[in-house]
Scaffold this motif. Structure first.
Motif, mmCIF file in Angstrom:
data_model
loop_
_atom_site.group_PDB
_atom_site.id
_atom_site.type_symbol
_atom_site.label_atom_id
_atom_site.label_comp_id
_atom_site.label_asym_id
_atom_site.label_seq_id
_atom_site.Cartn_x
_atom_site.Cartn_y
_atom_site.Cartn_z
ATOM 1 N N VAL A 141 0.838 -1.202 0.000
ATOM 2 C CA VAL A 141 0.000 0.000 0.000
ATOM 3 C C VAL A 141 0.876 1.256 0.000
ATOM 4 N N LEU A 142 1.927 1.238 0.797
ATOM 5 C CA LEU A 142 2.854 2.367 0.823
ATOM 6 C C LEU A 142 3.516 2.545 -0.549
ATOM 7 N N GLY A 143 3.837 1.437 -1.206
ATOM 8 C CA GLY A 143 4.399 1.511 -2.551
ATOM 9 C C GLY A 143 3.418 2.126 -3.524
ATOM 10 N N HIS A 144 2.142 1.794 -3.366
ATOM 11 C CA HIS A 144 1.085 2.375 -4.196
ATOM 12 C C HIS A 144 1.029 3.889 -4.020
ATOM 13 N N GLU A 145 1.099 4.349 -2.783
ATOM 14 C CA GLU A 145 1.031 5.791 -2.530
ATOM 15 C C GLU A 145 2.282 6.503 -3.041
ATOM 16 N N ILE A 146 3.442 5.884 -2.874
ATOM 17 C CA ILE A 146 4.677 6.468 -3.398
ATOM 18 C C ILE A 146 4.619 6.541 -4.925
ATOM 19 N N ALA A 147 4.017 5.541 -5.562
ATOM 20 C CA ALA A 147 3.873 5.553 -7.017
ATOM 21 C C ALA A 147 3.017 6.737 -7.463
ATOM 22 N N HIS A 148 1.967 7.054 -6.687
ATOM 23 C CA HIS A 148 1.154 8.237 -6.986
ATOM 24 C C HIS A 148 2.028 9.500 -7.008
ATOM 25 N N VAL A 149 2.883 9.622 -6.001
ATOM 26 C CA VAL A 149 3.744 10.802 -5.904
ATOM 27 C C VAL A 149 4.737 10.825 -7.067
ATOM 28 N N ALA A 150 5.378 9.680 -7.322
ATOM 29 C CA ALA A 150 6.381 9.599 -8.390
ATOM 30 C C ALA A 150 5.771 9.877 -9.761
ATOM 31 N N ASN A 151 4.525 9.470 -9.951
ATOM 32 C CA ASN A 151 3.841 9.690 -11.232
ATOM 33 C C ASN A 151 3.349 11.130 -11.391
ATOM 34 N N GLY A 152 3.423 11.910 -10.313
ATOM 35 C CA GLY A 152 2.927 13.284 -10.373
ATOM 36 C C GLY A 152 1.414 13.348 -10.483
ATOM 37 N N ASP A 153 0.730 12.349 -9.919
ATOM 38 C CA ASP A 153 -0.721 12.250 -10.077
ATOM 39 C C ASP A 153 -1.470 13.422 -9.465
ATOM 40 N N MET A 154 -0.993 13.938 -8.346
ATOM 41 C CA MET A 154 -1.696 15.045 -7.701
ATOM 42 C C MET A 154 -1.696 16.287 -8.593
ATOM 43 N N VAL A 155 -0.530 16.557 -9.200
ATOM 44 C CA VAL A 155 -0.420 17.721 -10.080
ATOM 45 C C VAL A 155 -1.250 17.521 -11.350
ATOM 46 N N THR A 156 -1.143 16.342 -11.946
ATOM 47 C CA THR A 156 -1.873 16.074 -13.187
ATOM 48 C C THR A 156 -3.381 16.145 -12.967
ATOM 49 N N LEU A 157 -3.847 15.579 -11.863
ATOM 50 C CA LEU A 157 -5.272 15.631 -11.571
ATOM 51 C C LEU A 157 -5.729 17.068 -11.359
#
Length: 290
Positions: A141-157
């Motif tokens: 789960v922590l890897g999933h959340e880190i992947a969100h950050v690495a993918n820049g998902d917050m900015v893109t969304l």
């Protein structure tokens, strides 16, 4: 720097698309002749559309801590806190991002990541998640959340939300102006037809826009699941974590960060859900998709 360039390019693209759309529809000359300044309307729409989204992103960490009561681990006091911090650090180093803040909050099983910058984000897990999962599952789960950050998902969304907000504001007001001038025959200024039509169109367009944003949010969950599998070296731990989440009642996150959680039960409102069904996510991992 990449985020700034992306923001500027997105703004330019929105202006270009809106300008072309108005010309193709043949509305530019009619609206201008009837006193509507399209340039000013476009600038106003972008200011509101992007301004609100960018502001929400910039305060997202503070808002997340405040709304969930998350406690940031400054100095680990227990073995569990030490393990959480070291696990997040390991994933962050492997993903090539700065070390996020790590937090724990009281609640049913869930986790989230947020923040405006890849090297200054926040990863939080609930006490319910820690108490209901094995360490390997929490690791995934922590890897999933880190992947969100690495993918820049917050900015893109945020950028996507800004784009659709701009379109909603712009076209709802264009529609209101047209109805007011053509149907209600208002000659000076704007009349009731403008306000009524603008409000109705903003609601209708807003619903359609929400579906677009939700679609992207669901898409990024598959990518984050795949990112977790890559960080863990196998999809098995993430599959186990998703199966565990499928068997418990997930914690409800505040609306402002709901899209950043690990799960969200879609129910009958699937088109507006920020997360795809857990079964679909497991199937994607088992099929090697993402």
């Amino acid at each position: 720097m990449k985020r700034i360039v992306l923001f500027l390019l997105t703004n330019f693209a929105v202006m270009l698309v809106l300008s072309i759309s108005v010309r193709v529809l043949g509305l530019d000359r009619f609206l201008t002749a009837n006193g509507l300044n399209l340039g000013m309307l476009l600038a106003f729409s972008m200011l509101l559309g992007f301004g609100g989204s960018i502001f929400s992103l910039l305060i997202s960490k503070w808002m997340a801590k405040f709304s969930t009561g998350a406690h940031v681990i400054e100095t680990p006091q227990t073995a569990d806190e030490q393990w959480l911090v070291s696990t997040v650090r390991r994933h962050a180093e492997k993903a090539g991002i700065g070390m996020p803040e790590v937090a724990i909050y009281e609640g049913e099983p869930n986790a989230f990541a947020t923040g405006a910058f890849r090297d200054s984000s926040l990863v939080a897990v609930s006490t319910g998640l820690l108490g209901s999962m094995t360490r390997e599952e929490v690791d995934a789960v922590l890897g999933h959340e880190i992947a969100h950050v690495a993918n820049g998902d917050m900015v893109t969304l945020t950028l996507i939300q800004g784009v659709v907000n701009t379109f909603v504001i712009f076209f709802s007001r264009v529609a209101g102006y047209l109805v007011d001038k053509v149907v209600f025959k208002t000659e000076r200024g704007v009349g009731p037809g403008y306000y009524i039509t603008s409000i109705v169109c903003e609601i209708v367009f807003g619903i359609l826009a929400s579906m677009i944003v939700a679609w992207f949010s669901r898409y990024r969950e598959f990518r984050a699941d795949a990112g977790s599998a890559a960080l863990m070296g196998s999809p098995r731990p993430m599959i186990a974590a998703l199966r565990r989440l499928g068997g418990v009642e997930s914690g409800e996150l505040p609306k402002a960060i709901k899209a950043f959680g690990i799960t969200d039960r879609p129910g009958w409102m699937a088109l507006f859900s920020s997360h795809p069904p857990i079964e679909a996510r497991i199937a994607a991992l088992e099929g090697g998709k993402g």
